[in-house]
Design a protein around this motif. Structure first.
Motif, PDB file in Angstrom:
ATOM      1  N   TYR A 256       0.761  -1.309   0.070  1.00  0.00           N
ATOM      2  CA  TYR A 256       0.012  -0.074  -0.063  1.00  0.00           C
ATOM      3  C   TYR A 256       0.817   1.180   0.013  1.00  0.00           C
ATOM      4  N   ASP A 257       1.747   1.187   0.875  1.00  0.00           N
ATOM      5  CA  ASP A 257       2.888   2.452   0.960  1.00  0.00           C
ATOM      6  C   ASP A 257       4.189   1.664   1.584  1.00  0.00           C
ATOM      7  N   GLU A 258       5.134   2.363   1.889  1.00  0.00           N
ATOM      8  CA  GLU A 258       6.610   1.800   2.216  1.00  0.00           C
ATOM      9  C   GLU A 258       6.572   1.084   3.486  1.00  0.00           C
ATOM     10  N   ASP A 259       5.519   1.435   4.319  1.00  0.00           N
ATOM     11  CA  ASP A 259       5.342   0.817   5.660  1.00  0.00           C
ATOM     12  C   ASP A 259       4.194  -0.139   5.799  1.00  0.00           C
ATOM     13  N   THR A 260       3.303  -0.345   4.818  1.00  0.00           N
ATOM     14  CA  THR A 260       2.127  -1.071   4.735  1.00  0.00           C
ATOM     15  C   THR A 260       1.820  -2.080   3.682  1.00  0.00           C
ATOM     16  N   ILE A 261       1.657  -3.336   3.896  1.00  0.00           N
ATOM     17  CA  ILE A 261       1.169  -4.186   2.938  1.00  0.00           C
ATOM     18  C   ILE A 261      -0.119  -4.669   3.098  1.00  0.00           C
ATOM     19  N   ILE A 262      -0.764  -5.053   2.026  1.00  0.00           N
ATOM     20  CA  ILE A 262      -2.108  -5.766   2.140  1.00  0.00           C
ATOM     21  C   ILE A 262      -1.972  -7.268   1.789  1.00  0.00           C
ATOM     22  N   THR A 263      -2.542  -8.221   2.537  1.00  0.00           N
ATOM     23  CA  THR A 263      -2.425  -9.378   2.131  1.00  0.00           C
ATOM     24  C   THR A 263      -3.887 -10.033   2.163  1.00  0.00           C
ATOM     25  N   GLY A 264      -4.056 -11.045   0.908  1.00  0.00           N
ATOM     26  CA  GLY A 264      -5.306 -11.823   0.921  1.00  0.00           C
ATOM     27  C   GLY A 264      -4.911 -13.217   1.597  1.00  0.00           C
ATOM     28  N   SER A 265      -5.633 -13.944   2.340  1.00  0.00           N
ATOM     29  CA  SER A 265      -5.510 -15.240   2.877  1.00  0.00           C
ATOM     30  C   SER A 265      -6.282 -16.453   2.478  1.00  0.00           C
ATOM     31  N   GLU A 266      -6.009 -17.571   2.693  1.00  0.00           N
ATOM     32  CA  GLU A 266      -7.140 -18.560   2.548  1.00  0.00           C
ATOM     33  C   GLU A 266      -8.156 -18.446   3.126  1.00  0.00           C
ATOM     34  N   ASP A 267      -8.224 -17.697   4.555  1.00  0.00           N
ATOM     35  CA  ASP A 267      -9.353 -17.644   5.267  1.00  0.00           C
ATOM     36  C   ASP A 267     -10.400 -16.800   4.785  1.00  0.00           C
ATOM     37  N   ILE A 270      -8.891 -10.167   3.789  1.00  0.00           N
ATOM     38  CA  ILE A 270      -8.048  -9.312   3.381  1.00  0.00           C
ATOM     39  C   ILE A 270      -7.748  -8.411   4.619  1.00  0.00           C
ATOM     40  N   ARG A 271      -6.172  -8.299   4.813  1.00  0.00           N
ATOM     41  CA  ARG A 271      -5.688  -7.638   5.952  1.00  0.00           C
ATOM     42  C   ARG A 271      -4.833  -6.500   5.494  1.00  0.00           C
ATOM     43  N   ALA A 272      -4.636  -5.631   6.183  1.00  0.00           N
ATOM     44  CA  ALA A 272      -3.801  -4.447   6.196  1.00  0.00           C
ATOM     45  C   ALA A 272      -2.704  -4.630   7.469  1.00  0.00           C
ATOM     46  N   VAL A 273      -1.402  -4.624   6.888  1.00  0.00           N
ATOM     47  CA  VAL A 273      -0.267  -5.180   7.910  1.00  0.00           C
ATOM     48  C   VAL A 273       0.661  -4.037   7.863  1.00  0.00           C
ATOM     49  N   SER A 274       1.156  -3.563   9.052  1.00  0.00           N
ATOM     50  CA  SER A 274       2.111  -2.726   9.160  1.00  0.00           C
ATOM     51  C   SER A 274       3.360  -3.466   9.301  1.00  0.00           C
TER      52      SER A 274
END
Length: 441
Positions: A256-267, A270-274
């Motif tokens: 998302y930016d240099e400090d944040t990612i977005i993940t999509g999981s098997e469960d 969708i999570r925003a992760v620092s």
């Protein structure tokens, strides 16, 4: 248990419009990949049928403009060039498609002998990398490919991985290509020298997706075990840190930016992760709030203005949600310089820099060492068995027996440097008696 109600499609679209989100896209066949244009309100999607579909969107509607069908098998990947003028596609039929302004400009047939699973843009709009199910990575100059010269169009090949190339990213600051594979390795390739730069340790689990963040200083690789492994640039042997908290496989991951990612999981979440500090900061989409069935998230994509996030799963729907609130979140303070200093002083594993040939030689040496070690351990084990018993040994005045005892004493001393009492086995006593018997004859 009370069943959850399913919101009808029309009502769901109406609710989205109230939230100023583009309507979802309902397709008739399975969606393999999605990506937003980096410069305009354009969304591309590929399907298991091989179709490539292009949509425009705004807060009120999503409209399809192009539906191309030139791949003979499923189209697994779509990738826009940085200027948004070209869309590259990769298929299970081993071909690469080049679409410009909604028109098929060209197609490289038989570019790979196995299905293409990943595409990465390199530079200048015409250099791309493709990775297939056999672990082969190829670098293409599409200017030459336009002249129907397939052999010369492929300017580099890397066959270092033994599993599917699940994702690739171009590290522009270093002019290197980073790859994640189903064989559990992270690969780094020097495109200037045309050789393998580094290969990580085997994580014994599929590496599923890649991102490069923290201004090129960190490489993140997600896994089938729900872990995000964090590598510091130039320390690729083992990861320096990990992000945990995903209970299932992470199948897709973007920045998302240099400090944040977005993940999509098997469960299905969708999570925003620092990233540094490592923390899950938000659940962006919870399918249990609306749908009765939960489908794992296969792909996520972020719009050029970071307003909208699109996702696709096995329900054949492209869901679009508003994620603009992430841009306004307060970020936690983190001593990144101190963290980097600690990593430099106490790295877990130094970078491994070896070619496939050297790797094979190293494996052979390791195997020889293990065989030698096993032989020594086997010999030692036999010696210990010979020297362990509850029976006491007999003394003998015979010279041959004295030599035999000296031999065993030396062996006992070697095996027992602290000179602890060791009793001879019954087998050893019987051997001594037989030798004594024949010497008396």
């Amino acid at each position: 248990m009370e069943s959850r109600s399913i919101i009808p499609a029309k009502e769901a679209k109406y609710n989205q419009q109230l939230k100023h989100e583009p309507p979802d896209v309902y397709l008739e066949d399975h969606i393999m990949d999605i990506q937003f244009s980096p410069v305009a309100n354009v969304l591309a999607a590929s399907q298991v049928t091989g179709n490539v579909r292009i949509f425009t969107y705004n807060e009120k509607k999503t409209k399809e403009h192009v539906n191309l069908s030139y791949h003979s098998e499923s189209c697994r990947q779509v990738k826009f060039s940085p200027d948004g003028n070209i869309l590259y596609t990769g298929s299970s039929d081993g071909s690469i498609g080049v679409v410009s302004n909604g028109v098929l400009e060209g197609q490289l047939l038989n570019a790979h002998s196995s299905p293409i699973n990943s595409i990465a843009h390199i530079e200048n709009g015409y250099i791309v990398a493709t990775g297939d199910d056999d672990g082969l990575i190829k670098i293409w100059d599409l200017r030459v490919a336009g002249q129907n010269n397939l052999k010369q169009a492929c300017v580099m090949k890397f066959q270092e991985h033994e599993g599917t190339i699940s994702d690739m990213k171009f590290a522009q600051n270093h002019n290197m290509l980073v790859s994640a594979s189903g064989d559990g390795h992270l690969g780094v390739f020097d495109l200037k020298k045309g050789e393998l730069y580094a290969m990580s340790d085997n994580f014994e689990e599929d590496l599923t997706a890649l991102v490069i963040c923290k201004y090129g200083k960190k490489v993140l690789a997600s896994s089938s075990e729900g872990v995000v492994n964090i590598f510091s640039w130039d320390w690729f042997g083992d990861c320096n840190d990990r992000i945990v908290g995903h209970p299932n496989s992470i199948d897709t991951m973007i920045t998302y930016d240099e400090d944040t990612i977005i993940t999509g999981s098997e469960d299905g979440l969708i999570r925003a992760v620092s990233v540094l500090p490592n923390k899950i900061i938000a659940i962006l989409s919870d399918p249990t709030d609306q749908d009765e069935d939960v489908f794992h998230i296969q792909r996520v994509a972020l719009s050029h203005d970071k307003m909208f996030l699109a996702s696709c799963s096995l329900d054949d729907i492209i869901k679009i949600i508003d994620v603009s609130h992430l841009n306004n979140r307060l970020k936690e303070e983190f001593d990144f310089e101190g963290y980097e200093k600690d990593i430099q002083e106490n790295p877990r594993v130094k970078r491994k820099k070896r070619s496939k040939k050297n790797k094979a030689a190293g494996d052979e040496d390791m195997q020889d060492d293990e065989e030698k070690k096993d032989g020594d351990e086997s010999s030692d084990s036999e010696n210990w068995e010979d020297d362990s018993s509850d029976d006491d040994s007999d003394d003998s005045d015979d010279s041959d027996m004295s030599m035999e005892q000296d031999k065993h004493e030396k062996k006992d001393k070697k095996l027992n440097p602290k000179n602890n009492s060791i009793k001879k086995s019954q087998n050893m006593i019987d051997q001594e008696k037989r030798k004594q018997f024949f010497s008396d004859l």
